[in-house]
Design a protein around this motif. Structure first.
Motif, PDB file in Angstrom:
ATOM      1  N   LEU A 221       0.840  -1.192   0.000  1.00 42.78           N
ATOM      2  CA  LEU A 221       0.000   0.000   0.000  1.00 42.78           C
ATOM      3  C   LEU A 221       0.879   1.247   0.000  1.00 42.78           C
ATOM      4  O   LEU A 221       1.996   1.225   0.524  1.00 42.78           O
ATOM      5  CB  LEU A 221      -0.899   0.012   1.232  1.00 42.78           C
ATOM      6  N   GLY A 222       0.389   2.321  -0.552  1.00 40.22           N
ATOM      7  CA  GLY A 222       1.183   3.526  -0.563  1.00 40.22           C
ATOM      8  C   GLY A 222       0.430   4.710  -1.120  1.00 40.22           C
ATOM      9  O   GLY A 222      -0.627   4.567  -1.747  1.00 40.22           O
ATOM     10  N   ASN A 223       0.993   5.894  -0.892  1.00 42.76           N
ATOM     11  CA  ASN A 223       0.388   7.124  -1.412  1.00 42.76           C
ATOM     12  C   ASN A 223       1.443   8.097  -1.928  1.00 42.76           C
ATOM     13  O   ASN A 223       1.162   9.266  -2.133  1.00 42.76           O
ATOM     14  CB  ASN A 223      -0.465   7.796  -0.325  1.00 42.76           C
ATOM     15  N   GLY A 224       2.670   7.612  -2.138  1.00 38.57           N
ATOM     16  CA  GLY A 224       3.747   8.460  -2.606  1.00 38.57           C
ATOM     17  C   GLY A 224       4.522   9.110  -1.477  1.00 38.57           C
ATOM     18  O   GLY A 224       5.733   9.284  -1.572  1.00 38.57           O
ATOM     19  N   TYR A 225       3.828   9.477  -0.403  1.00 35.47           N
ATOM     20  CA  TYR A 225       4.505   9.982   0.790  1.00 35.47           C
ATOM     21  C   TYR A 225       5.159   8.830   1.534  1.00 35.47           C
ATOM     22  O   TYR A 225       6.307   8.915   1.975  1.00 35.47           O
ATOM     23  CB  TYR A 225       3.520  10.705   1.701  1.00 35.47           C
ATOM     24  N   MET A 226       4.419   7.740   1.670  1.00 38.79           N
ATOM     25  CA  MET A 226       4.954   6.563   2.341  1.00 38.79           C
ATOM     26  C   MET A 226       4.434   5.305   1.671  1.00 38.79           C
ATOM     27  O   MET A 226       3.407   5.304   0.975  1.00 38.79           O
ATOM     28  CB  MET A 226       4.612   6.557   3.831  1.00 38.79           C
ATOM     29  N   GLY A 227       5.180   4.229   1.867  1.00 43.26           N
ATOM     30  CA  GLY A 227       4.802   2.935   1.326  1.00 43.26           C
ATOM     31  C   GLY A 227       4.887   1.886   2.414  1.00 43.26           C
ATOM     32  O   GLY A 227       5.831   1.862   3.207  1.00 43.26           O
ATOM     33  N   LEU A 228       3.879   1.033   2.463  1.00 42.73           N
ATOM     34  CA  LEU A 228       3.759   0.028   3.511  1.00 42.73           C
ATOM     35  C   LEU A 228       3.699  -1.360   2.876  1.00 42.73           C
ATOM     36  O   LEU A 228       2.781  -1.675   2.124  1.00 42.73           O
ATOM     37  CB  LEU A 228       2.490   0.278   4.329  1.00 42.73           C
ATOM     38  N   ARG A 229       4.696  -2.161   3.165  1.00 47.04           N
ATOM     39  CA  ARG A 229       4.699  -3.530   2.666  1.00 47.04           C
ATOM     40  C   ARG A 229       3.618  -4.321   3.403  1.00 47.04           C
ATOM     41  O   ARG A 229       3.434  -4.167   4.616  1.00 47.04           O
ATOM     42  CB  ARG A 229       6.070  -4.139   2.895  1.00 47.04           C
ATOM     43  N   SER A 230       2.912  -5.177   2.671  1.00 44.55           N
ATOM     44  CA  SER A 230       1.714  -5.800   3.226  1.00 44.55           C
ATOM     45  C   SER A 230       2.011  -7.123   3.924  1.00 44.55           C
ATOM     46  O   SER A 230       1.478  -8.183   3.552  1.00 44.55           O
ATOM     47  CB  SER A 230       0.663  -5.980   2.135  1.00 44.55           C
ATOM     48  N   ALA A 231       2.855  -7.057   4.955  1.00 45.32           N
ATOM     49  CA  ALA A 231       3.050  -8.225   5.812  1.00 45.32           C
ATOM     50  C   ALA A 231       1.776  -8.457   6.616  1.00 45.32           C
ATOM     51  O   ALA A 231       1.015  -7.524   6.909  1.00 45.32           O
ATOM     52  CB  ALA A 231       4.239  -8.004   6.737  1.00 45.32           C
TER      53      ALA A 231
END
Length: 780
Positions: free
Chosen positions: A34-44
């Motif tokens: 998931l992400g929005n360009g400001y931050m990205g979150l790996r979907s563990a």
């Protein structure tokens, strides 16, 4: 992986897995990130597993963990892990699980996971997890968990909070920091990077109910780099346990915090969390989903009517990740080679952006393209630093870029040599220099497509002129041939190191200098203010003398026997081996199980073919016969170990009339991340390939090209596509296109006159243009 679980309005919007394997975690973690360009979150997963990679990256927050290391995006605190216990037994979805589904809804950018789990004592519980990273509020991560007791009464315990006990593959980037819990509810952790001194502020709040009754007296635990809250209780059969978790992430590098003290930043961040808490998951999600609808799906309007549903799903997947990984909010930041989905390449930006990703934004969202090019303008500081350190003039762009002023960030040592057993030196940061011309080319392409004169005056001309200054200082005179050469480089085909006169590099350097000469003359004649400013900065009059001296004497490899252009001075003299094994490989780099990189230098094998990229971007410099001859020569020798390769080959195959091969290569490009290989995405998404998917659709199958500042459209759709719809921006106006097998319709939304070429025939219109493709092609 499953791609057909979506039904009704969700059809062809769902990327999913229907079973869980704790030994194959990386695929879903990356492709469902998931992400929005400001931050990205790996979907563990929420519950932990051995071998998982839990990543949270904030764009532009580069740091060196040690003086001997390169700067990289630090892995920020983990806010998604939950320790979940049922009757004292830790949740483990890899055993005794039914009806397991983890699905990323591309349309709403929400990750949903659900399954029924049976405890070792035979009790069944149903679990559902939801998660999103907001596109409406770039600082928000939202999670929701529901647990229902299906067969028996159960005791439930869930521990959740902020865990900064993380690293980048062992490298620690943060000081311990400060920890607070306000009102037994609001969790705060403030940490600082050890070298770049960037403050990170994490704030988290939970809303927990058991059978509809709020639990607001958690057990609180603090440890080193850790704050956790525990909620527990007994669920009667049929009752539900619900936990909402909202987290905000801010850093001192955020533009809105400029000039603030750390305490003022913390206060703002905490206030933001409290506002989010007042709204809750559902309201925040509604605004987030609306942002995706307005800013992405309605904006780009990409649709494919195909007999194979995978095609439109892959296109949407590409648009999703192009949005999630791009820091559109801040021109000080570029796109990482793995986006914000994994630690691969340390978050650095490569030529991937300019040649494979930027075209999407140039044609579809010029404002974002402009921001990405301003990042390269800001990078002139680091590029000039690199040029000086190597004894050259002008701007020499780093092969790997981080914070724009840093300069070269490429690592010096890489994999182990299969023959010697020694670590291999990575030469790309030293001699893969075509990126300098790639950046100049991207500036020119942006200008031609958008007609953004203000950008050129403020940024673009300076990039093109100073990169051209680099190339003239880089050229080497060869007395024997009476030409200028470019020796000891690596071209896009990185299996060939220390080569002389790489065709791609030479042609693009020539293009860069030629373009600088054109702009020098134009500015001197028509814009004295800009010219005098840049002349004072770059000594353009002296530079022009150097350009005029060399431009007609730069060695440009020409077609030889069989019309084949030598990729470099020695490629055609290398030995030829049977590459069938590697052409049919199920995963990349299998050739290194048999050969060292040094041995590959003596074989006619390519990671990706330089000539194909050259024919694609400078297509008007070569005849069709030359393109066909070289495609037929080099494609069998290309094993596509670069994720950048397949999309270019697909476009060229379509250009040259092999539509079946073009689609087959397009499908392979899509399957780099979406395919059955479960290890291909472990280090993160292949962002250049993601950009390449869009390019094959629009630049390849739709035939959109910009040539000499003019728009050309030569559509050749795959045979099983009934219709293709999309939009582009052309010189300030939005054009909406619809293409079928025999018709092209182009709508000029602002009714500004447009001129374009279709199969060699020029059309002018200011409203709606309808072209019979059968007639345009001259078919009966």
């Amino acid at each position: 992986m499953k791609y057909d679980l979506g039904t009704g309005e969700e059809k062809n919007w769902i990327v999913a897995e229907s079973s869980f394997s704790s030994s194959l975690l990386g695929k879903a973690e990356a492709v469902m990130s998931l992400g929005n360009g400001y931050m990205g979150l790996r979907s563990a997963a929420e519950e932990p597993y051995v071998g998982e990679v839990r990543n949270l990256f904030v764009a532009g927050t580069f740091n060196k963990s040690d003086a001997q290391e390169v700067s990289e995006l630090p892995n920020a605190a983990d806010v998604t892990r939950m320790n979940i216990f049922i009757d004292g037994e830790r949740l483990d979805a890899s055993v005794r699980t039914e009806d397991y589904v983890r699905a990323l809804n591309l349309k709403t950018a929400e990750l949903i996971r659900s399954f029924i789990w049976t405890t070792s004592a035979g009790k069944q519980v149903a679990l559902k997890f939801r998660r999103f990273v907001s596109l409406d509020n770039l600082h928000v991560i939202a999670m929701k968990m529901e647990l229902e007791a299906l067969s028996d009464n159960v005791d439930v315990s869930v521990e959740s909070g902020v865990n900064a006990q993380v690293s980048n593959s062992g490298a620690q980037h943060f000081f311990e920091g400060e920890k607070r819990i306000y009102d037994k509810k609001y969790v705060e952790m403030v940490t600082r990077t050890v070298e770049s001194k960037i403050d990170f502020m994490f704030h988290t709040v939970h809303h927990v109910t058991l059978a509809g009754v709020e639990l607001n007296q958690p057990f609180m635990r603090m440890d080193r780099r850790l704050i956790m809250l525990s909620y527990q209780g007994t669920l009667m059969k049929g009752q539900k346990f619900s936990l909402e978790k909202l987290t905000t992430v801010h850093t001192s590098r955020d533009k809105e915090f400029k000039g603030m003290t750390l305490q003022e930043m913390r206060d703002c961040a905490l206030s933001s969390l409290k506002q989010c808490a007042a709204e809750g998951y559902e309201k925040l999600f509604a605004r987030h989903a609306r942002a995706w609808e307005q800013r992405v799906w309605k904006l780009y309007q990409l649709n494919i009517e195909s007999q194979d549903d995978f095609d439109i799903l892959a296109a949407r997947f590409a648009l999703y990740h192009l949005t999630a990984m791009t820091p559109a909010h801040d021109e000080r930041m570029g796109i990482a080679a793995k986006g914000l989905s994994g630690e691969g390449y340390q978050g650095h930006s490569f030529w991937d952006t300019e040649m494979f990703i930027l075209p999407f934004f140039i044609y579809s969202n010029p404002e974002v393209a402009r921001s990405l090019l301003i990042y390269r303008y800001l990078g002139l500081e680091g590029a000039r630093k690199k040029a000086r350190s190597n004894g050259y003039e002008g701007a020499m762009y780093p092969w790997e870029a981080a914070w724009p002023s840093d300069g070269e960030m490429a690592q010096e040592w890489g994999r182990v040599d299969i023959v010697t057993g020694k670590q291999t030196k990575i030469w790309t940061g030293f001699i893969e220099q075509h990126i300098t011309a790639d950046v100049a080319f991207a500036v020119w392409q942006y200008y031609m497509v958008t007609a953004d004169q203000a950008f050129m005056d403020d940024y673009g001309y300076e990039i093109i002129l100073d990169t051209a200054r680099f190339w003239t200082s880089r050229l080497e005179w060869d007395e024997v041939s009476g030409q200028y050469c470019i020796n000891d480089v690596i071209g896009p085909d990185e299996y060939k190191e220390h080569v002389d006169n790489n065709a791609f590099t030479n042609y693009f350097a020539h293009f860069n200098i030629q373009l600088a000469m054109e702009y020098y003359s134009n500015l001197k004649e028509s814009d004295s203010d800009v010219f005098h400013r840049l002349n004072e900065l770059l000594d353009l009059e002296h530079a022009m003398e150097a350009w005029m001296k060399c431009i007609d004497k730069i060695y440009l490899p020409q077609p030889g026997e069989g019309l084949v252009i030598p990729q470099d001075d020695t490629y055609l003299t290398k030995r030829i081996i049977d590459l069938t094994k590697y052409k049919n490989q199920t995963h990349v780099n299998t050739i290194f199980e048999d050969y060292s990189l040094e041995q590959l230098s003596d074989i006619q094998v390519s990671k990706q073919t330089d000539l194909m990229i050259l024919f694609y971007w400078l297509e008007d410099r070569f005849t069709n016969d030359v393109k066909i001859a070289n495609y037929n020569y080099y494609e069998p020798k290309t094993i596509h170990d670069s994720s950048l390769s397949l999309s270019t080959h697909a476009i060229l195959a379509n250009d040259l009339g092999d539509r079946s091969l073009a689609y087959r290569l397009f499908r392979q490009a899509c399957e780099i991340d979406l395919g059955p290989e479960m290890k291909s995405s472990d280090l993160g998404m292949h962002t250049a390939s993601i950009g390449g998917i869009w390019q094959v659709i629009v630049m390849g199958f739709a035939g959109i090209r910009m040539l000499h500042g003019e728009l050309r459209i030569n559509p050749e759709l795959p045979e099983h596509w009934n219709k293709l719809e999309f939009m582009i921006n052309w010189q300030g106006q939005r054009l909406e296109l619809e293409i079928t097998a025999d018709q092209l319709v182009v709508k000029a939304t602002e009714q500004v006159p447009v001129k374009l070429d279709v199969y060699g025939k020029e059309y002018c219109f200011d409203d709606v243009l309808t072209v019979s493709l059968t007639e345009a092609r001259g078919e009966d």
